[in-house]
Design a protein around this motif. Structure first.
Motif, PDB file in Angstrom:
ATOM      1  N   TYR A 272     -27.237  24.448 -17.243  1.00 17.41           N
ATOM      2  CA  TYR A 272     -25.943  23.966 -16.774  1.00 17.41           C
ATOM      3  C   TYR A 272     -25.773  22.466 -16.991  1.00 17.41           C
ATOM      4  CZ  TYR A 272     -25.920  28.602 -14.811  1.00 17.41           C
ATOM      5  OH  TYR A 272     -25.982  29.970 -14.680  1.00 17.41           O
ATOM      6  N   SER A 273     -26.342  21.982 -18.082  1.00 16.44           N
ATOM      7  CA  SER A 273     -26.194  20.568 -18.401  1.00 16.44           C
ATOM      8  C   SER A 273     -24.714  20.196 -18.482  1.00 16.44           C
ATOM      9  CB  SER A 273     -26.878  20.250 -19.729  1.00 16.44           C
ATOM     10  OG  SER A 273     -26.683  18.891 -20.084  1.00 16.44           O
ATOM     11  N   GLY A 274     -24.324  19.261 -17.665  1.00 16.48           N
ATOM     12  CA  GLY A 274     -22.944  18.786 -17.666  1.00 16.48           C
ATOM     13  C   GLY A 274     -22.020  19.505 -16.697  1.00 16.48           C
ATOM     14  N   VAL A 275     -22.447  20.646 -16.152  1.00 16.39           N
ATOM     15  CA  VAL A 275     -21.549  21.437 -15.304  1.00 16.39           C
ATOM     16  C   VAL A 275     -21.666  20.966 -13.858  1.00 16.39           C
ATOM     17  CG1 VAL A 275     -20.932  23.731 -14.483  1.00 16.39           C
ATOM     18  CG2 VAL A 275     -21.759  23.428 -16.834  1.00 16.39           C
ATOM     19  N   LEU A 276     -20.595  20.425 -13.340  1.00 15.56           N
ATOM     20  CA  LEU A 276     -20.562  19.973 -11.945  1.00 15.56           C
ATOM     21  C   LEU A 276     -20.050  21.082 -11.029  1.00 15.56           C
ATOM     22  CD1 LEU A 276     -20.928  17.689  -9.881  1.00 15.56           C
ATOM     23  CD2 LEU A 276     -18.570  16.989 -10.387  1.00 15.56           C
ATOM     24  N   LEU A 277     -18.932  21.687 -11.394  1.00 16.92           N
ATOM     25  CA  LEU A 277     -18.350  22.771 -10.602  1.00 16.92           C
ATOM     26  C   LEU A 277     -18.035  23.954 -11.505  1.00 16.92           C
ATOM     27  CD1 LEU A 277     -15.959  20.653  -8.374  1.00 16.92           C
ATOM     28  CD2 LEU A 277     -17.791  22.106  -7.505  1.00 16.92           C
ATOM     29  N   PHE A 278     -18.581  25.108 -11.163  1.00 18.97           N
ATOM     30  CA  PHE A 278     -18.396  26.349 -11.917  1.00 18.97           C
ATOM     31  C   PHE A 278     -17.840  27.356 -10.911  1.00 18.97           C
ATOM     32  CE2 PHE A 278     -20.899  29.506 -14.893  1.00 18.97           C
ATOM     33  CZ  PHE A 278     -19.835  30.386 -14.874  1.00 18.97           C
ATOM     34  N   GLN A 279     -16.567  27.682 -11.055  1.00 18.80           N
ATOM     35  CA  GLN A 279     -15.948  28.649 -10.144  1.00 18.80           C
ATOM     36  C   GLN A 279     -15.945  30.018 -10.810  1.00 18.80           C
ATOM     37  OE1 GLN A 279     -12.944  27.251  -7.462  1.00 18.80           O
ATOM     38  NE2 GLN A 279     -11.596  28.954  -7.957  1.00 18.80           N
ATOM     39  N   SER A 280     -16.284  31.035 -10.035  1.00 17.00           N
ATOM     40  CA  SER A 280     -16.394  32.391 -10.562  1.00 17.00           C
ATOM     41  C   SER A 280     -15.204  32.751 -11.452  1.00 17.00           C
ATOM     42  CB  SER A 280     -16.479  33.385  -9.401  1.00 17.00           C
ATOM     43  OG  SER A 280     -16.342  34.719  -9.868  1.00 17.00           O
ATOM     44  N   ARG A 281     -15.488  33.419 -12.551  1.00 18.43           N
ATOM     45  CA  ARG A 281     -14.434  33.799 -13.495  1.00 18.43           C
ATOM     46  C   ARG A 281     -13.425  34.776 -12.897  1.00 18.43           C
ATOM     47  NH1 ARG A 281     -19.132  33.445 -16.882  1.00 18.43           N
ATOM     48  NH2 ARG A 281     -18.854  31.846 -18.495  1.00 18.43           N
TER      49      ARG A 281
END
Length: 357
Positions: A272-281
């Motif tokens: 998850y390099s670079g991913v701060l917030l990942f909201q469910s698809r």
């Protein structure tokens, strides 16, 4: 073959290769006026760097990008891709303006009250695909807690240090500190901090089945790692909210707000390099980020089914974000300045990939 390219937006950039193919094509009717052939040429550029795009809105209808009020979205090193085919796919109301590297829209745009778009958008484009469609979602722990120490609650000025493991809930309603030692945790319910206390999360991976919330003047400090949150993520207290090398995966609404007390940055290595917030698809709940003077927020906001709202208040705010969402709204009367995270901060992010330009 030109290394680096000699033409176009990647001119002179290392990491790119430009190929130009030119050949004579025989003519037929033009031979009557003395032209036996014409030169045909095509050009392609490939590279192992980040695309200049840093805002993708994926909804195919309605207003994908909206600037409300007289606010400004200033992102001169970022291209905007708007997938909506609507006549009002991009909307400026109240005299706001956008400055970007380029703006591409499947449909068209609407500007009122002397708003401005720089440069003039290119319309009638084909929709852009979700650039992170293949990024896997993190797996949540299914462990449960049993015993007498599952629910942790402190008040007053007492403090406590917890060890890695499984808990049912963690709550701090006082002026002390809950410290979670480095390691992996499963909390099946809520994690909350209120009043003027705080919670310190050691580096590790966390599954939180309920909400993660701070309020009042409480603070939260996040060690590097992945935080899976099944309930609402609300980081809106007036105390310090900080984290370096963190990824939040959420399955409900997200609200993050602060001024100089807010500092969150994504990891620069790993899945998850670079991913701060990942909201469910599958989650269409709103994701909102509100900053102010002195705010530091760096990373990718990935919420492909959700509306993302960015605001900076009258004093303006500067962040470094890449945004992939269903729609994007920018509010406030100040300037929201945004640099291209994958280009300017983290060239090893998940948006840095081999591409055809």
């Amino acid at each position: 073959i030109n290394i680096p390219p000699k033409y176009g937006e990647t001119k002179g950039l290392n990491g790119y290769i430009e190929a130009i193919v030119q050949y004579p094509s025989p003519t037929y009717f033009m031979r009557l006026v003395g032209f036996n052939s014409v030169n045909m040429a095509t050009r392609a550029v490939a590279g192992t760097g980040s695309t200049y795009a840093c805002i993708w809105t994926l909804a195919r209808s309605g207003a994908d990008v909206s600037i409300n009020g007289n606010g400004v979205l200033y992102t001169p090193h970022c291209s905007i891709y708007d997938d909506s085919a609507a006549a009002n796919a991009l909307v400026l109301t109240g005299g706001g303006n956008i400055t970007a590297k380029s703006i591409g829209i499947v449909g068209s745009y609407s500007v009122s009250n002397n708003g401005t778009l720089t440069p003039t958008p290119k319309t009638g484009l084909a929709p852009a695909a979700d650039p992170l469609a293949s990024l896997p979602a993190p797996s949540a722990s299914t462990d449960t807690c049993s015993g007498s120490n599952c629910n942790i609650s402190i008040s007053g000025n007492s403090s406590i240090t917890l060890q890695p493991g499984t808990y049912s809930s963690i709550s701090n309603s006082g002026g002390g500190t809950v410290t979670l030692a480095s390691g992996n945790y499963t909390i099946t319910g809520n994690v909350t901090s209120s009043s003027n206390g705080g919670i310190v999360f050691g580096p590790g991976n966390y599954t939180i089945g309920g909400k993660l919330s701070d309020s009042g003047s409480s603070s939260m400090t996040f060690g590097s790692g992945t935080y899976i949150v099944g309930g609402n993520l609300n980081l809106t207290g007036s105390g310090t909210i900080s984290g370096t090398g963190v990824t939040f995966y959420t399955e409900s609404s997200t609200s993050v707000a602060g001024g100089s007390n807010l500092s969150l940055t994504a990891p620069t290595t790993g899945t998850y390099s670079g991913v701060l917030l990942f909201q469910s698809r599958s989650d269409s709940s709103t994701l909102s980020i509100a900053g102010g003077s002195g705010t530091t927020v760096q990373g990718i906001l990935y919420a492909p089914a959700a509306s993302v709202t960015l605001s900076g208040g009258s004093s303006g705010v500067a962040m470094s974000l890449d945004v992939i969402s269903d729609t994007l709204t920018v509010t406030g009367s100040g300037t929201f300045s945004n640099s291209n995270y994958a280009i300017e901060v983290n060239p090893n992010s998940v948006l840095s990939k081999t591409m055809l330009v």
